[in-house]
Design an enzyme around this catalytic site. Structure first.
Site, PDB file in Angstrom:
ATOM      1  N   ASN A 176      42.141  25.779  42.833  1.00 53.29           N
ATOM      2  CA  ASN A 176      40.676  25.807  42.740  1.00 53.29           C
ATOM      3  C   ASN A 176      40.217  24.852  41.640  1.00 53.29           C
ATOM      4  O   ASN A 176      41.029  24.212  40.990  1.00 53.29           O
ATOM      5  CB  ASN A 176      40.197  27.240  42.501  1.00 53.29           C
ATOM      6  CG  ASN A 176      40.808  27.812  41.240  1.00 53.29           C
ATOM      7  OD1 ASN A 176      40.574  27.326  40.151  1.00 53.29           O
ATOM      8  ND2 ASN A 176      41.633  28.852  41.393  1.00 53.29           N
ATOM      9  N   ILE A 192      45.642  40.903  38.631  1.00 52.86           N
ATOM     10  CA  ILE A 192      46.186  41.112  37.281  1.00 52.86           C
ATOM     11  C   ILE A 192      45.251  41.995  36.450  1.00 52.86           C
ATOM     12  O   ILE A 192      45.682  42.953  35.803  1.00 52.86           O
ATOM     13  CB  ILE A 192      46.409  39.746  36.580  1.00 52.86           C
ATOM     14  CG1 ILE A 192      47.215  38.825  37.506  1.00 52.86           C
ATOM     15  CG2 ILE A 192      47.131  39.934  35.253  1.00 52.86           C
ATOM     16  CD1 ILE A 192      47.234  37.376  37.080  1.00 52.86           C
ATOM     17  N   PHE A 237      36.282  37.763  33.882  1.00 51.59           N
ATOM     18  CA  PHE A 237      35.195  36.830  34.195  1.00 51.59           C
ATOM     19  C   PHE A 237      34.842  36.991  35.659  1.00 51.59           C
ATOM     20  O   PHE A 237      35.702  37.308  36.479  1.00 51.59           O
ATOM     21  CB  PHE A 237      35.634  35.383  33.923  1.00 51.59           C
ATOM     22  CG  PHE A 237      35.392  34.966  32.505  1.00 51.59           C
ATOM     23  CD1 PHE A 237      36.134  35.517  31.472  1.00 51.59           C
ATOM     24  CD2 PHE A 237      34.403  34.040  32.192  1.00 51.59           C
ATOM     25  CE1 PHE A 237      35.903  35.153  30.157  1.00 51.59           C
ATOM     26  CE2 PHE A 237      34.165  33.659  30.881  1.00 51.59           C
ATOM     27  CZ  PHE A 237      34.911  34.207  29.860  1.00 51.59           C
TER      28      PHE A 237
HETATM   29  O1  C5P Z   1      37.821  39.880  41.803  1.00 50.50           O
HETATM   30  P1  C5P Z   1      37.548  38.583  41.150  1.00 50.50           P
HETATM   31  O2  C5P Z   1      38.593  37.538  41.426  1.00 50.50           O
HETATM   32  O3  C5P Z   1      36.178  38.045  41.381  1.00 50.50           O
HETATM   33  O4  C5P Z   1      37.620  38.931  39.586  1.00 50.50           O
HETATM   34  C1  C5P Z   1      37.613  37.971  38.612  1.00 50.50           C
HETATM   35  C2  C5P Z   1      38.351  38.444  37.390  1.00 50.50           C
HETATM   36  O5  C5P Z   1      39.565  39.070  37.785  1.00 50.50           O
HETATM   37  C3  C5P Z   1      38.751  37.308  36.495  1.00 50.50           C
HETATM   38  O6  C5P Z   1      38.752  37.775  35.163  1.00 50.50           O
HETATM   39  C4  C5P Z   1      40.148  36.963  36.962  1.00 50.50           C
HETATM   40  O7  C5P Z   1      40.921  36.346  35.952  1.00 50.50           O
HETATM   41  C5  C5P Z   1      40.686  38.319  37.366  1.00 50.50           C
HETATM   42  N1  C5P Z   1      41.642  38.281  38.473  1.00 50.50           N
HETATM   43  C6  C5P Z   1      42.940  38.635  38.256  1.00 50.50           C
HETATM   44  N2  C5P Z   1      43.857  38.620  39.270  1.00 50.50           N
HETATM   45  C7  C5P Z   1      43.495  38.260  40.522  1.00 50.50           C
HETATM   46  C8  C5P Z   1      42.157  37.883  40.758  1.00 50.50           C
HETATM   47  C9  C5P Z   1      41.263  37.886  39.718  1.00 50.50           C
HETATM   48  O8  C5P Z   1      43.270  38.985  37.126  1.00 50.50           O
HETATM   49  N3  C5P Z   1      44.384  38.246  41.477  1.00 50.50           N
END
Ligand code: C5P
Length: 401
Positions: free
Chosen positions: A208, A305, A322
């Site tokens: 991305n 995560i 975020f």
């Molecule tokens: O659910 P979404 O991707 O919109 O959430 C964003 C937040 O979740 C960010 O802080 C991102 O670093 C974290 N995230 C994560 N693991 C993922 C997807 C998003 O920790 N697989």
């Protein structure tokens, strides 16, 4: 941070002294009151008048100089100074400072000053690497001076090696570090930054637009404020901020592994990385050949995560995520806060000018279970500092509970 600060800029007699003019000018533009103190030999390289014109203040060389209007008697200046920056610092002046010698305006004023002091050595590689100079620099560190590592490259004497004065940006940043309050001392902060990449085959991957700038700004601000910082970073073109332990990862799974194993010892975790939600079901061993007009990729979900951290956090740990949304930003971000059991979500709306990928500014709303505070467009550094202040408040509240 530099606005209205009184900075004493010490200029000593090396060829890099001419670069101190640019430095003085930039500090003035940043809103500092700049007083330049020069050694006699520095005046062989650059005229005091240059600094006087740039700073509007007398550039003093001689301790017994009485030919000026402003009271810059050395003790008075030492008292007024918010910080000292000695750039370039010659081996000779470093040696004097390390041993308390005070035989000119610069060295007497440094000796009298109790403010933060930053020293930027610049000299021939042989002089820099000489154990005597290294010992003197260590002595200065032990006395609490901040030392800015010189750059490597071709030196004025045509030697190639360490000894160049770093760019003004680096020096100003070191000055900001020295001036920064150390309110995160003793606190362990883990920050994730940048994009994750999901390999399709040995040569291609899905990723991305994340530049990593926001996460790196947070890591840098936390380190500057005294935290012990680990930066788990996806692929970015950025260099690790000083004093930060960087762990490089490629995929979301690698980020998951590195973050979760370090999680138990952290106080605050800030997930600024743009983690890929899906990865190819299979990474092909060989490069995928071109075939039909269309191609279907099967993807499988990556671990979330932040959600994992929310589920496994112990009492007193603070986690922050975020959120980037193109619509229903606040509503979706609040849902994320609850679902992932985060303490704070920084919502940034990609549709607002000055927010999002690659730019140096951001427009955010910080959402906690109690409130949602919108901020105007700010630099990513300002967002980082504001966020850390909020998270420190939450941490203190939790630890007090
Ligand atoms: O659910 P979404 O991707 O919109 O959430 C964003 C937040 O979740 C960010 O802080 C991102 O670093 C974290 N995230 C994560 N693991 C993922 C997807 C998003 O920790 N697989």
């Amino acid at each position: 941070m530099l606005t209205n600060k009184t900075i004493v800029l010490g200029v000593t007699g090396g060829i890099a002294a001419y670069k101190a003019a640019d430095l003085a000018s930039r500090l003035v533009k940043r809103g500092c009151r700049v007083y330049v103190l020069m050694t006699r030999s520095a005046t062989e390289f650059i005229a005091p008048l240059t600094f006087e014109t740039l700073t509007g203040n007398k550039a003093v060389v001689d301790t017994f100089d009485r030919n000026f209007q402003w009271n810059v008697e050395h003790v008075a200046l030492a008292k007024q100074a918010d910080a000292f920056l000695i750039a370039p610092a010659t081996a000779n002046v470093i040696a004097k400072l390390a041993h308390g010698l005070a035989d000119d305006m610069l060295t007497t004023t440094v000796l009298a000053a109790s403010c933060p002091k930053v020293v930027a050595p610049a000299m021939n590689t042989g002089m820099y690497e000489n154990p005597v100079t290294q010992d003197n620099l260590q002595t200065l560190r032990d006395y609490g001076f901040s030392i800015v590592e010189p750059d490597s490259g071709v030196l004025a004497c045509k030697d190639v090696g360490k000894g160049r004065l770093p760019d003004a940006d680096v020096l100003i940043s070191a000055l900001e570090d020295a001036l920064s309050p150390k309110d995160l001392q003793g606190i362990r902060v883990l920050v994730t930054a940048g994009p994750t990449c999901e390999a399709l085959d040995p040569v291609r991957y899905i990723t991305n637009h994340s530049s990593g700038k926001m996460g790196y700004a947070i890591a840098r601000a936390a380190a500057r404020r005294g935290a012990q910082v680990t930066l788990v970073s996806g692929k970015t073109g950025l260099s690790a901020p000083a004093g930060v332990q960087r762990v490089d990862v490629f995929s979301a799974q690698e980020m998951f592994d590195q973050v979760t194993r370090r999680f138990p010892e952290q106080d605050i975790v800030i997930k600024a990385a743009a983690v890929g939600d899906y990865r190819p079901k299979q990474r092909q061993e060989h490069k995928i050949k071109k075939s039909g007009e269309t191609m279907t990729l099967q993807l499988v979900k990556n671990p979330d995560i932040l959600a994992y951290l929310g589920e496994h956090k112990r009492l007193g740990q603070v986690i922050c995520g975020f959120s980037m949304e193109t619509k229903d930003l606040l509503e979706n971000s609040r849902k994320k806060l609850e679902k992932k059991q985060a303490d704070l979500i920084v919502a940034n709306n990609l549709t607002v000018a000055g927010a999002g990928f690659g730019v140096d500014t951001n427009a955010v709303t910080m959402i906690t279970p109690e409130d949602a505070i919108p901020y105007p467009v700010m630099s990513k550094e300002q967002v980082a500092d504001e966020l850390l202040t909020r998270l420190l408040g939450i941490l203190k509240k939790k630890q007090g509970e």
